[in-house]
Design a protein around this motif. Structure first.
Motif, PDB file in Angstrom:
ATOM      1  N   CYS A  21      -3.510   4.463   7.254  1.00 45.60           N
ATOM      2  CA  CYS A  21      -2.841   3.758   8.349  1.00 45.60           C
ATOM      3  C   CYS A  21      -1.669   2.931   7.836  1.00 45.60           C
ATOM      4  CB  CYS A  21      -3.839   2.858   9.073  1.00 45.60           C
ATOM      5  SG  CYS A  21      -5.160   3.750   9.927  1.00 45.60           S
ATOM      6  N   GLU A  22      -1.870   2.262   6.712  1.00 52.71           N
ATOM      7  CA  GLU A  22      -0.813   1.410   6.160  1.00 52.71           C
ATOM      8  C   GLU A  22       0.416   2.223   5.776  1.00 52.71           C
ATOM      9  OE1 GLU A  22      -0.129  -1.868   2.568  1.00 52.71           O
ATOM     10  OE2 GLU A  22      -2.062  -0.854   2.804  1.00 52.71           O
ATOM     11  N   ARG A  23       0.207   3.415   5.222  1.00 55.59           N
ATOM     12  CA  ARG A  23       1.342   4.241   4.826  1.00 55.59           C
ATOM     13  C   ARG A  23       2.210   4.597   6.030  1.00 55.59           C
ATOM     14  NH1 ARG A  23       1.013  10.279   2.166  1.00 55.59           N
ATOM     15  NH2 ARG A  23      -0.089  10.661   4.131  1.00 55.59           N
ATOM     16  N   THR A  75       2.346   2.884   9.016  1.00 54.64           N
ATOM     17  CA  THR A  75       2.830   1.749   9.811  1.00 54.64           C
ATOM     18  C   THR A  75       3.646   0.734   9.018  1.00 54.64           C
ATOM     19  OG1 THR A  75       0.765   0.519   9.419  1.00 54.64           O
ATOM     20  CG2 THR A  75       0.849   1.943  11.370  1.00 54.64           C
ATOM     21  N   SER A  76       3.619   0.807   7.692  1.00 55.81           N
ATOM     22  CA  SER A  76       4.299  -0.216   6.886  1.00 55.81           C
ATOM     23  C   SER A  76       5.810  -0.288   7.124  1.00 55.81           C
ATOM     24  CB  SER A  76       4.006  -0.011   5.397  1.00 55.81           C
ATOM     25  OG  SER A  76       4.411   1.267   4.962  1.00 55.81           O
ATOM     26  N   ASP A 104       6.188  -2.444  10.147  1.00 56.90           N
ATOM     27  CA  ASP A 104       5.758  -3.808   9.825  1.00 56.90           C
ATOM     28  C   ASP A 104       6.845  -4.543   9.050  1.00 56.90           C
ATOM     29  OD1 ASP A 104       3.335  -3.313  11.043  1.00 56.90           O
ATOM     30  OD2 ASP A 104       2.298  -2.814   9.175  1.00 56.90           O
ATOM     31  N   ALA A 105       7.445  -3.856   8.087  1.00 57.41           N
ATOM     32  CA  ALA A 105       8.505  -4.471   7.281  1.00 57.41           C
ATOM     33  C   ALA A 105       9.712  -4.820   8.155  1.00 57.41           C
ATOM     34  CB  ALA A 105       8.921  -3.529   6.157  1.00 57.41           C
ATOM     35  N   ARG A 162      -8.477  -6.472   9.985  1.00 55.58           N
ATOM     36  CA  ARG A 162      -7.120  -6.393   9.442  1.00 55.58           C
ATOM     37  C   ARG A 162      -6.128  -5.992  10.519  1.00 55.58           C
ATOM     38  NH1 ARG A 162      -5.840  -2.347   4.564  1.00 55.58           N
ATOM     39  NH2 ARG A 162      -5.235  -0.902   6.218  1.00 55.58           N
ATOM     40  N   GLN A 163      -6.548  -5.093  11.406  1.00 55.84           N
ATOM     41  CA  GLN A 163      -5.676  -4.678  12.500  1.00 55.84           C
ATOM     42  C   GLN A 163      -5.363  -5.850  13.426  1.00 55.84           C
ATOM     43  OE1 GLN A 163      -7.182  -1.936  15.612  1.00 55.84           O
ATOM     44  NE2 GLN A 163      -5.495  -0.598  15.039  1.00 55.84           N
ATOM     45  N   ASP A 173      -2.815  -7.991  11.752  1.00 52.42           N
ATOM     46  CA  ASP A 173      -1.497  -7.359  11.856  1.00 52.42           C
ATOM     47  C   ASP A 173      -0.911  -7.556  13.255  1.00 52.42           C
ATOM     48  OD1 ASP A 173      -1.707  -6.508   9.256  1.00 52.42           O
ATOM     49  OD2 ASP A 173      -2.288  -4.448   9.760  1.00 52.42           O
ATOM     50  N   CYS A 197       2.536  -9.432  14.194  1.00 54.49           N
ATOM     51  CA  CYS A 197       3.560  -8.796  15.030  1.00 54.49           C
ATOM     52  C   CYS A 197       3.967  -9.725  16.164  1.00 54.49           C
ATOM     53  CB  CYS A 197       3.021  -7.478  15.580  1.00 54.49           C
ATOM     54  SG  CYS A 197       4.075  -6.703  16.831  1.00 54.49           S
TER      55      CYS A 197
END
Length: 224
Positions: A63-65, A67-68, A71-72, A128-129, A132, A136
């Protein structure tokens, strides 16, 4: 030699993440074993545990790969001063929708997320979600507050509620489209969809609630 080993390890990790996207989407996270992910990636089960503690860790990395990048972008935008804050909000929202519409990896991962119950072994990821999501909201609200300061929104705008409305609208579009990608061309409609909510927010933003004084009761004869 060490550098080559690191490169090979990085390649294996990417293969595992690619395989997880495919297998989780086809079988569901709960019904998928790490052995099946390893087989789909063409590596041993031990290779999975070399890179990831367990299935939840693999799921989180997958998921991080995806959505990052967004997010950045949110963090960077939330930390800047904008000449046109509402324009910045619009740009972020349009970029998010277009990225989803044009990135097969993002589509696959969001499809998995939207179909997965985040309980049991995935409970930590649910936490963690939520963090995040709060990050956001915080980044977007900082831009909405700038819109108030620059007079694009009234001084009594409820910036927290306005931010939640924006988030609910955009995340709702993303979820609905992932479930029915053939309904419309999201990339082509992204700008107009975002303009609808931004224009509505500018025209009639939610206002901070004013405290209502309790009504004074008439005095009774005995109290006179």
């Amino acid at each position: 030699m060490v550098r080559k080993t690191k490169v090979e390890a990085a390649v294996t990790r990417e293969q595992l993440l690619d395989a997880a996207e495919r297998v989780f989407r086809d079988r569901g996270v709960a019904k998928t074993s790490l052995a099946e992910v390893a087989a789909a990636a063409g590596v041993t089960r031990g290779a999975v545990y070399w890179h990831f503690r367990d299935k939840a860790d693999l799921f989180g990395a997958m998921c991080e790969r995806a959505t990052s990048p967004l997010d950045a972008m949110l963090v960077e935008a939330g930390g800047r001063t904008h000449d046109d804050p509402l324009g910045a909000v619009r740009g972020l929202a349009v970029s998010a929708l277009i990225r989803l519409a044009t990135d097969p990896r993002a589509q696959a991962v969001f499809e998995v997320i939207f179909h997965t119950e985040l309980t049991g072994e995935l409970a930590d990821f649910a936490g963690r979600q939520e963090r995040d999501r709060c990050d956001c909201l915080s980044n977007v609200e900082s831009i909405v507050e700038q819109a108030v300061a620059r007079g694009q929104l009234p001084a009594d705008t409820d910036t927290a509620l306005a931010t939640r409305l924006l988030h609910a609208y955009i995340s709702g579009i993303m979820r609905e489209w992932v479930f029915d990608k053939g309904a419309y061309d999201l990339a082509a409609r992204a700008s107009s969809l975002v303009d609808t909510i931004v224009a509505g927010l500018a025209a009639n933003p939610p206002r901070r609630a004013t405290r209502v004084r309790p009504r004074v009761r008439p005095r009774t004869a005995s109290a006179a």
